[in-house]
Motif scaffolding. Structure first.
Motif, PDB file in Angstrom:
ATOM      1  N   LEU A 269      45.880  55.793   8.561  1.00 52.61           N
ATOM      2  CA  LEU A 269      46.265  55.269   7.579  1.00 52.61           C
ATOM      3  C   LEU A 269      45.270  55.509   6.260  1.00 52.61           C
ATOM      4  O   LEU A 269      45.735  55.433   5.095  1.00 52.61           O
ATOM      5  N   ILE A 270      44.291  54.730   6.504  1.00 54.79           N
ATOM      6  CA  ILE A 270      43.131  54.691   5.544  1.00 54.79           C
ATOM      7  C   ILE A 270      42.793  55.984   4.796  1.00 54.79           C
ATOM      8  O   ILE A 270      42.535  56.096   3.382  1.00 54.79           O
TER       9      ILE A 270
ATOM     10  N   VAL B 249      52.425  50.946   3.349  1.00 50.07           N
ATOM     11  CA  VAL B 249      51.263  51.306   3.858  1.00 50.07           C
ATOM     12  C   VAL B 249      49.978  50.549   3.900  1.00 50.07           C
ATOM     13  O   VAL B 249      49.329  50.139   4.698  1.00 50.07           O
ATOM     14  N   TYR B 250      49.939  49.816   2.567  1.00 48.86           N
ATOM     15  CA  TYR B 250      48.826  48.775   2.724  1.00 48.86           C
ATOM     16  C   TYR B 250      49.060  47.616   3.435  1.00 48.86           C
ATOM     17  O   TYR B 250      48.162  46.865   4.092  1.00 48.86           O
ATOM     18  N   VAL B 251      50.567  47.157   3.619  1.00 48.09           N
ATOM     19  CA  VAL B 251      50.644  46.065   4.466  1.00 48.09           C
ATOM     20  C   VAL B 251      50.332  46.256   5.996  1.00 48.09           C
ATOM     21  O   VAL B 251      49.861  45.705   6.651  1.00 48.09           O
ATOM     22  N   ALA B 252      50.744  47.626   6.520  1.00 40.06           N
ATOM     23  CA  ALA B 252      50.398  48.010   7.825  1.00 40.06           C
ATOM     24  C   ALA B 252      48.852  48.073   8.147  1.00 40.06           C
ATOM     25  O   ALA B 252      48.356  47.618   9.340  1.00 40.06           O
TER      26      ALA B 252
ATOM     27  N   LEU C 167      43.850  53.007  20.176  1.00 45.83           N
ATOM     28  CA  LEU C 167      44.962  53.485  19.392  1.00 45.83           C
ATOM     29  C   LEU C 167      45.205  53.040  18.234  1.00 45.83           C
ATOM     30  O   LEU C 167      45.412  53.553  17.415  1.00 45.83           O
ATOM     31  N   VAL C 168      44.725  51.636  17.984  1.00 42.95           N
ATOM     32  CA  VAL C 168      45.118  50.879  16.973  1.00 42.95           C
ATOM     33  C   VAL C 168      43.963  51.226  15.918  1.00 42.95           C
ATOM     34  O   VAL C 168      44.202  51.654  14.619  1.00 42.95           O
ATOM     35  N   VAL C 169      42.877  51.467  16.419  1.00 41.17           N
ATOM     36  CA  VAL C 169      41.832  52.077  15.551  1.00 41.17           C
ATOM     37  C   VAL C 169      41.996  53.658  14.908  1.00 41.17           C
ATOM     38  O   VAL C 169      41.817  53.772  13.661  1.00 41.17           O
ATOM     39  N   LEU C 170      42.395  54.395  15.736  1.00 38.55           N
ATOM     40  CA  LEU C 170      43.007  55.713  15.395  1.00 38.55           C
ATOM     41  C   LEU C 170      44.109  55.729  14.256  1.00 38.55           C
ATOM     42  O   LEU C 170      44.156  56.340  13.215  1.00 38.55           O
ATOM     43  N   LEU C 171      45.100  54.746  14.390  1.00 40.12           N
ATOM     44  CA  LEU C 171      46.135  54.579  13.281  1.00 40.12           C
ATOM     45  C   LEU C 171      45.508  54.166  12.216  1.00 40.12           C
ATOM     46  O   LEU C 171      46.114  54.551  11.185  1.00 40.12           O
ATOM     47  N   LEU C 172      44.811  53.226  12.310  1.00 39.05           N
ATOM     48  CA  LEU C 172      43.761  52.723  10.979  1.00 39.05           C
ATOM     49  C   LEU C 172      43.328  53.856  10.375  1.00 39.05           C
ATOM     50  O   LEU C 172      43.278  53.862   9.130  1.00 39.05           O
ATOM     51  N   ILE C 173      42.459  54.562  11.060  1.00 40.14           N
ATOM     52  CA  ILE C 173      41.759  55.586  10.507  1.00 40.14           C
ATOM     53  C   ILE C 173      42.791  56.545   9.773  1.00 40.14           C
ATOM     54  O   ILE C 173      42.467  57.083   8.622  1.00 40.14           O
TER      55      ILE C 173
END
Length: 298
Positions: free
Chosen positions: A156-157, A171-174, A148-154
Motif C-alpha cells: 500500500l505504501i 487507500v490512506y484509510v487502509a 501478512l499485514v506488514v506485507l500488505l502495508l508495504i
C-alpha cells in the motif's frame, strides 16, 4: 480482559477515554485548517501554528488512549471514539465549513452506531500476565497474520498510495487502519509488561526485550499513521476521513485483539448475530460515506 481493574480504575479509564475522544475529534480539524492556511500563504504546513496545535492534540489524545486502555476494558474504551467523530463533524462545520450532505450524515450515523454495537459484542481480552502475552505472540497464526499485514502495508505504501492515494480515500484509510492492528495491542501489551519490568524489581531479559519490541512497534506505527493522516487531510474532507477511519480502525483493532488473545470461541450465538448485523451496518455506512463525495443532495 487484558486486565481486570477495580471500579475506580474503570471509571478513571472512562473519564480519560471521553476526554481523549473530544481531543482526538479536534485533531483532524485543526490539522486540516493548518494545511489550508499554509496553502493560502504559500508555505509548508510545518510552519503553521494551527497545524501544530492539532498535532499537540493528537499527542495528548494518544497518551490519553494509552492510559485509558490500561485502566478500563477495550470494549468500553474503544466505542467512546465515536464521540470524537461526531465532535469532529460539528467542529469541521464551524471551522472548515465542511458540511456533509444527506448521504454523508446518514453514513456517519450508521458507521458510529454499527461500530459501537460491533465492539460491545466483540470478545473480551483475557490475557492477564506477561507470560500469557509472550505465549500468544509466538503462536504461528499470530506471526503469519502479522507478516501478512506488514506485507500488505508495504504494498500500500510503496505502490498503491503513490498511484491512487490522492484519488481514493480508502487507500490512506487502509494504511492507517491496518497500523491500528499494531498500536492498540502494543499499548495493551506495554501495560502488561511494564509492572514486571519497573514495579516488581529488575525484570528479566525477556521482559525487557518484549517491552522494547512493543515500544518500537507502537512508536513506528503511530509515526507512519501521522504521516498518512496528514496526506489524507491534504486531499479529502476531514469529516469524511475521520468517519471512515474510525470505522475501519476499530474493525481492525477488534480483529487483531481477538486473534491475539484467542477470544472468538467465547462468543455466544447472540453476540455472533449482533456482530454480523453490526458489520453489515458498518459496510452500508462506509458505502454511503464513499458515494456521498459525488452525490449532491443538500
Amino acid at each position: 480482559m487484558a486486565d481486570d481493574p477495580g471500579l475506580p480504575g474503570v471509571l478513571s479509564g472512562i473519564v480519560i477515554a471521553v476526554t481523549s475522544s473530544f481531543i482526538n475529534g479536534s485533531t483532524f480539524v485543526l490539522q486540516k485548517k493548518g494545511i489550508i492556511r499554509s496553502r493560502e500563504r504559500g508555505r509548508s504546513y510545518l510552519c503553521d501554528v494551527v497545524w501544530w496545535s492539532g498535532t499537540v492534540c493528537m499527542i495528548i489524545g494518544q497518551i490519553g488512549n494509552f492510559l485509558a486502555y490500561n485502566l478500563a476494558p477495550a470494549v468500553i474504551v474503544t466505542p467512546l471514539g465515536a464521540l470524537g467523530v461526531l465532535f469532529g463533524a460539528v467542529l469541521a462545520s464551524w471551522i472548515l465549513e465542511e458540511h456533509l450532505n444527506v448521504l454523508g450524515k446518514l453514513g456517519c450515523v450508521l458507521c458510529c452506531c454499527g461500530s459501537v454495537v460491533l465492539i460491545i459484542h466483540a470478545p473480551s481480552a483475557v490475557a492477564t500476565s506477561r507470560l500469557k502475552l509472550e505465549e500468544r505472540l509466538t503462536d504461528p497464526v499470530i506471526v503469519i497474520s502479522a507478516l501478512l499485514v506488514v506485507l500488505l502495508l508495504i504494498a500500500l505504501i510503496l505502490w498503491i498510495a503513490p498511484a491512487h492515494g490522492k484519488s481514493n480515500i480508502m487507500v490512506y484509510v487502509a494504511i492507517c487502519s491496518l497500523l491500528g492492528s499494531f498500536t492498540v495491542p502494543s499499548s495493551k501489551g506495554l501495560g502488561l509488561v511494564a509492572p514486571d519490568l519497573f514495579v516488581e524489581g529488575p525484570g528479566s531479559t525477556r521482559a525487557l526485550a518484549l517491552f522494547l519490541v512493543l515500544l518500537v512497534t507502537l512508536t513506528v506505527s503511530i509515526l507512519i499513521q501521522f504521516v498518512f493522516i496528514n496526506k489524507a487531510l491534504e486531499c479529502f474532507s476531514s469529516n469524511m476521513f475521520e468517519a471512515i477511519y474510525f470505522v475501519t480502525f476499530t474493525s481492525t483493532v477488534i480483529f487483531a485483539s481477538a486473534l491475539l488473545f484467542k477470544e472468538w470461541t467465547a462468543l455466544t450465538v447472540t453476540d455472533s448475530l449482533a456482530m454480523l448485523c453490526a458489520l453489515t451496518t458498518v459496510c452500508v455506512g462506509v458505502t454511503l460515506l464513499r458515494i456521498s463525495q459525488e452525490a449532491q443532495m443538500d
